[in-house]
Each structure stands twice: as structure tokens, then as C-alpha cells.
Design a protein around this motif. Sequence first.
Motif, PDB file in Angstrom:
ATOM      1  N   MET A  58       0.856  -1.207   0.000  1.00  0.00           N
ATOM      2  CA  MET A  58       0.000   0.000   0.000  1.00  0.00           C
ATOM      3  C   MET A  58       0.881   1.242   0.000  1.00  0.00           C
ATOM      4  N   CYS A  64       0.396   3.933   2.996  1.00  0.00           N
ATOM      5  CA  CYS A  64       0.254   3.398   4.358  1.00  0.00           C
ATOM      6  C   CYS A  64       1.550   3.630   5.138  1.00  0.00           C
ATOM      7  N   PHE A  82       2.563   2.438   7.983  1.00  0.00           N
ATOM      8  CA  PHE A  82       3.219   1.257   8.554  1.00  0.00           C
ATOM      9  C   PHE A  82       3.853   0.387   7.458  1.00  0.00           C
ATOM     10  N   CYS A  83       3.300   0.379   6.248  1.00  0.00           N
ATOM     11  CA  CYS A  83       4.002  -0.274   5.128  1.00  0.00           C
ATOM     12  C   CYS A  83       5.336   0.429   4.885  1.00  0.00           C
ATOM     13  N   HIS A  91       0.481  -5.870   4.104  1.00  0.00           N
ATOM     14  CA  HIS A  91      -0.601  -4.962   4.504  1.00  0.00           C
ATOM     15  C   HIS A  91      -1.897  -5.721   4.761  1.00  0.00           C
ATOM     16  N   HIS A 141      -3.362  -0.338   9.247  1.00  0.00           N
ATOM     17  CA  HIS A 141      -2.479  -1.481   8.946  1.00  0.00           C
ATOM     18  C   HIS A 141      -2.413  -2.186  10.296  1.00  0.00           C
TER      19      HIS A 141
END
Length: 114
Positions: free
Chosen positions: A1, A4, A6-7, A46, A98
Motif C-alpha cells: 500500500m 500506508c 506502517f508499510c 498490509h 495497517h
Amino acid sequence: MDDCIFCKIAAGDIPAERVFEDDHVVAFRDLNPQAPTHVLVIPKRHIATLNELKPEDEAVIGRMYGAARDIAEQEGFADAGYRTVVNCNEAGGQTVFHIHLHLLGGRMMHWPPG
Ligand code: 5GP
Ligand code: ZN
């Protein structure tokens, strides 16, 4: 993603203080800690929320809890006790979409949580 956060942390594109990593999960310290130790354990892949969890994701969820157990031991509060939390969607208090396991330790926790 692409969008995102956290990605991006998992990919190393945004810095974070990592405390654990394997092929499938990453753990790093929360930017706004709610306890002396507050670590987030995430899957590298994700998954937006607990609601999106598929049967094939169950192994990675097990690894997230295994990582939390090992980090609690490393941080020195495994025997004293600690809390693990997964918030889901708005009413659950989720703000980053996420999936992540909060590991909180180093102080007495209260129940029920707010
Ligand atoms: P949630 O409310 O979704 O369960 O938890 C999201 C958590 O991520 C919060 O505790 C928040 O402080 C943390 N957080 C949000 N953005 C970042 C970031 O860029 N870096 C780190 N290390 N933590 C973050
Ligand atoms: Zn993501």
C-alpha cells in the motif's frame, strides 16, 4: 500500500526504532508511548484491520504474538505482566489502518480500558 505509514516503516522508507524483525513481522517503538515500553508489532504484508483477516493470515498473527512474548522477555517485564491490544476500526480506537499489536509494559495496567 503506497500511502500506508506502517508499510513505509516496514519497508524502511520511514524511520522507526526497531526492536525486532523477521521475514514476516516488524516491531518498533510507538511514537507516542502510553507506557514505559510501548511497542507496535506489525505484519510486513498490509492487512488493514482485524476484519480483513483471512485464514492464510493466521500464521502471521501467531508470529506477531510470539514476537510480543519475546520482546516482553527482552524488556524485562514478562513475569511482572504486560498488555497486548489490537484496536479495530473507529469505535475500537484504530487510527492507523495497517493491523498492529500494541505491547504495553513497565507499569500497572487498569481494567476496563477506556
Ligand atoms: P491505533 O490507534 O491505530 O491502535 O494505534 C496507532 C499507533 O501508532 C498510535 O499509538 C500512534 O502513536 C502510533 N503511530 C502513529 N504514527 C506513527 C509513526 O509514524 N511512527 C511510530 N513509531 N508510531 C506511530
Ligand atoms: Zn500497510
